[in-house]
Design a protein around this motif. Structure first.
Motif, PDB file in Angstrom:
ATOM      1  N   ALA B  24      21.754  32.244 -81.296  1.00 46.49           N
ATOM      2  CA  ALA B  24      21.879  33.310 -82.288  1.00 46.49           C
ATOM      3  C   ALA B  24      20.565  34.078 -82.400  1.00 46.49           C
ATOM      4  N   SER B  25      20.511  35.027 -83.306  1.00 47.71           N
ATOM      5  CA  SER B  25      19.316  35.843 -83.510  1.00 47.71           C
ATOM      6  C   SER B  25      18.074  34.973 -83.723  1.00 47.71           C
ATOM      7  N   GLU B  26      16.932  35.538 -83.413  1.00 51.25           N
ATOM      8  CA  GLU B  26      15.639  34.882 -83.604  1.00 51.25           C
ATOM      9  C   GLU B  26      15.565  33.540 -82.879  1.00 51.25           C
ATOM     10  N   LYS B  27      16.246  33.472 -81.718  1.00 52.42           N
ATOM     11  CA  LYS B  27      16.209  32.297 -80.840  1.00 52.42           C
ATOM     12  C   LYS B  27      16.714  31.011 -81.494  1.00 52.42           C
ATOM     13  N   LEU B  50      28.016  12.996 -88.003  1.00 51.74           N
ATOM     14  CA  LEU B  50      26.742  12.339 -88.282  1.00 51.74           C
ATOM     15  C   LEU B  50      26.910  10.829 -88.222  1.00 51.74           C
ATOM     16  N   GLU B  51      25.780  10.132 -88.058  1.00 55.15           N
ATOM     17  CA  GLU B  51      25.829   8.681 -87.862  1.00 55.15           C
ATOM     18  C   GLU B  51      26.411   7.940 -89.060  1.00 55.15           C
ATOM     19  N   ASP B  52      26.206   8.496 -90.261  1.00 57.53           N
ATOM     20  CA  ASP B  52      26.716   7.808 -91.448  1.00 57.53           C
ATOM     21  C   ASP B  52      28.203   8.079 -91.694  1.00 57.53           C
ATOM     22  N   GLY B  53      28.881   8.697 -90.737  1.00 55.86           N
ATOM     23  CA  GLY B  53      30.312   8.945 -90.867  1.00 55.86           C
ATOM     24  C   GLY B  53      30.649  10.261 -91.537  1.00 55.86           C
ATOM     25  N   SER B  54      29.643  10.954 -92.058  1.00 53.89           N
ATOM     26  CA  SER B  54      29.934  12.247 -92.670  1.00 53.89           C
ATOM     27  C   SER B  54      29.872  13.350 -91.614  1.00 53.89           C
ATOM     28  N   LEU B  55      30.203  14.542 -92.060  1.00 58.81           N
ATOM     29  CA  LEU B  55      30.267  15.671 -91.142  1.00 58.81           C
ATOM     30  C   LEU B  55      29.275  16.730 -91.562  1.00 58.81           C
ATOM     31  N   SER B  56      28.705  17.385 -90.598  1.00 59.81           N
ATOM     32  CA  SER B  56      27.886  18.547 -90.886  1.00 59.81           C
ATOM     33  C   SER B  56      28.624  19.772 -90.364  1.00 59.81           C
ATOM     34  N   VAL B  57      28.807  20.737 -91.240  1.00 59.76           N
ATOM     35  CA  VAL B  57      29.528  21.955 -90.877  1.00 59.76           C
ATOM     36  C   VAL B  57      28.545  23.116 -90.860  1.00 59.76           C
ATOM     37  N   THR B  58      28.517  23.841 -89.770  1.00 61.20           N
ATOM     38  CA  THR B  58      27.612  24.985 -89.664  1.00 61.20           C
ATOM     39  C   THR B  58      28.396  26.243 -89.335  1.00 61.20           C
ATOM     40  N   GLY B  59      28.128  27.286 -90.072  1.00 64.82           N
ATOM     41  CA  GLY B  59      28.719  28.586 -89.766  1.00 64.82           C
ATOM     42  C   GLY B  59      27.650  29.474 -89.158  1.00 64.82           C
ATOM     43  N   VAL B  60      27.956  30.065 -88.028  1.00 65.52           N
ATOM     44  CA  VAL B  60      27.012  31.012 -87.421  1.00 65.52           C
ATOM     45  C   VAL B  60      27.643  32.399 -87.551  1.00 65.52           C
ATOM     46  N   SER B  64      25.215  37.729 -85.549  1.00 67.83           N
ATOM     47  CA  SER B  64      23.963  37.214 -84.993  1.00 67.83           C
ATOM     48  C   SER B  64      24.173  36.397 -83.715  1.00 67.83           C
ATOM     49  N   VAL B  65      25.456  36.207 -83.327  1.00 64.79           N
ATOM     50  CA  VAL B  65      25.747  35.416 -82.126  1.00 64.79           C
ATOM     51  C   VAL B  65      25.350  36.190 -80.868  1.00 64.79           C
ATOM     52  N   GLN B  66      24.548  35.540 -80.020  1.00 64.50           N
ATOM     53  CA  GLN B  66      24.179  36.180 -78.762  1.00 64.50           C
ATOM     54  C   GLN B  66      24.958  35.611 -77.578  1.00 64.50           C
ATOM     55  N   THR B  67      24.922  34.281 -77.419  1.00 67.16           N
ATOM     56  CA  THR B  67      25.723  33.671 -76.351  1.00 67.16           C
ATOM     57  C   THR B  67      26.403  32.406 -76.860  1.00 67.16           C
ATOM     58  N   VAL B  68      27.558  32.103 -76.284  1.00 65.06           N
ATOM     59  CA  VAL B  68      28.279  30.866 -76.576  1.00 65.06           C
ATOM     60  C   VAL B  68      28.607  30.223 -75.236  1.00 65.06           C
ATOM     61  N   GLU B  69      28.148  28.973 -75.086  1.00 66.80           N
ATOM     62  CA  GLU B  69      28.304  28.298 -73.800  1.00 66.80           C
ATOM     63  C   GLU B  69      29.007  26.966 -74.043  1.00 66.80           C
ATOM     64  N   VAL B  70      30.038  26.686 -73.237  1.00 65.46           N
ATOM     65  CA  VAL B  70      30.759  25.421 -73.397  1.00 65.46           C
ATOM     66  C   VAL B  70      29.945  24.300 -72.764  1.00 65.46           C
ATOM     67  N   VAL B  71      29.666  23.250 -73.560  1.00 69.83           N
ATOM     68  CA  VAL B  71      28.883  22.104 -73.087  1.00 69.83           C
ATOM     69  C   VAL B  71      29.823  20.995 -72.625  1.00 69.83           C
ATOM     70  N   SER B  72      30.907  20.801 -73.375  1.00 69.25           N
ATOM     71  CA  SER B  72      31.855  19.747 -73.026  1.00 69.25           C
ATOM     72  C   SER B  72      33.254  20.153 -73.477  1.00 69.25           C
TER      73      SER B  72
END
Lengths: 95, 96
Positions: B24-27, B50-60, B64-72
């Motif tokens: 995203a923007s600003e590297k 996350l390791e404790d069984g909870s989830l982290s949710v991130t919205g981008v 600001s999205v520059q590239t999206v690359e499939v990792v898996s």
């Protein structure tokens, strides 16, 4: 218009219907992700390396602004605020 | 307007339930399982377990999205977990 027959002999939906269905599914899941965020402390990454946290309240339908409360800024706590989405790079919260 | 914002819903759907790296923007870089992309704002929602069984949710934010690359491409187990997420009001089940 007669629906086209797919390679496996299945009747495929016209492309515009497939696209509309994909749009609806993506949008619904996005709205539900916002619903899950309500009341949670959310940390926002803004431009120029600024980080703020706040409780998420609501957003408008075109997702142009986030209405938040208890906004912790470097210069103090703002009870209620609107964050312009164009100023935001990302946001994150835990479930 | 970025390439990402110009994609069609069917193209966005190809990324759903895959592990992606978003620049995203600003590297800024984000990695996680893509749950959805808002067709209105092109905002991406990523989930990490996350390791404790909870989830982290991130919205981008789409702008600001520059590239999206499939990792898996992911697997059935992850896919099932992700499918249950945000699909009904039972997302309360993930709260502490």
């Amino acid at each position: 218009k007669v629906p086209e027959v797919g390679g496996e002999g299945r009747i495929q939906d016209p492309p515009e219907l497939q696209e509309q269905r994909a749009r609806a599914a993506l949008r619904e899941r996005y709205l539900r992700s916002l619903l899950a965020m309500v009341g949670h402390p959310v940390s926002f990454t803004l431009h120029e390396g600024v980080h703020v946290t706040a409780q998420f309240g609501a957003t408008d339908l075109d997702v142009a602004n986030f209405y938040v409360s208890q906004l912790q800024t470097p210069i103090g706590v703002q009870a209620e605020a609107l964050l312009r989405c164009s100023d935001i790079i990302s946001y994150s919260f835990k479930l | 307007m970025s390439e990402w914002m110009k994609k069609s819903p069917l193209e966005w759907q190809d990324y759903v339930y895959k592990e992606v790296r978003v620049v995203a923007s600003e590297k800024k870089e984000y990695k996680g399982w893509l749950v959805t992309t808002d067709p209105v704002s092109a905002n991406i929602v990523l989930v990490t377990f996350l390791e404790d069984g909870s989830l982290s949710v991130t919205g981008v934010m789409g702008h600001s999205v520059q590239t999206v690359e499939v990792v898996s491409e992911g697997d059935h187990k992850v896919r099932e977990k992700l499918m249950r997420l945000f699909t009904s009001v039972d997302c309360e089940g993930y709260s502490p």
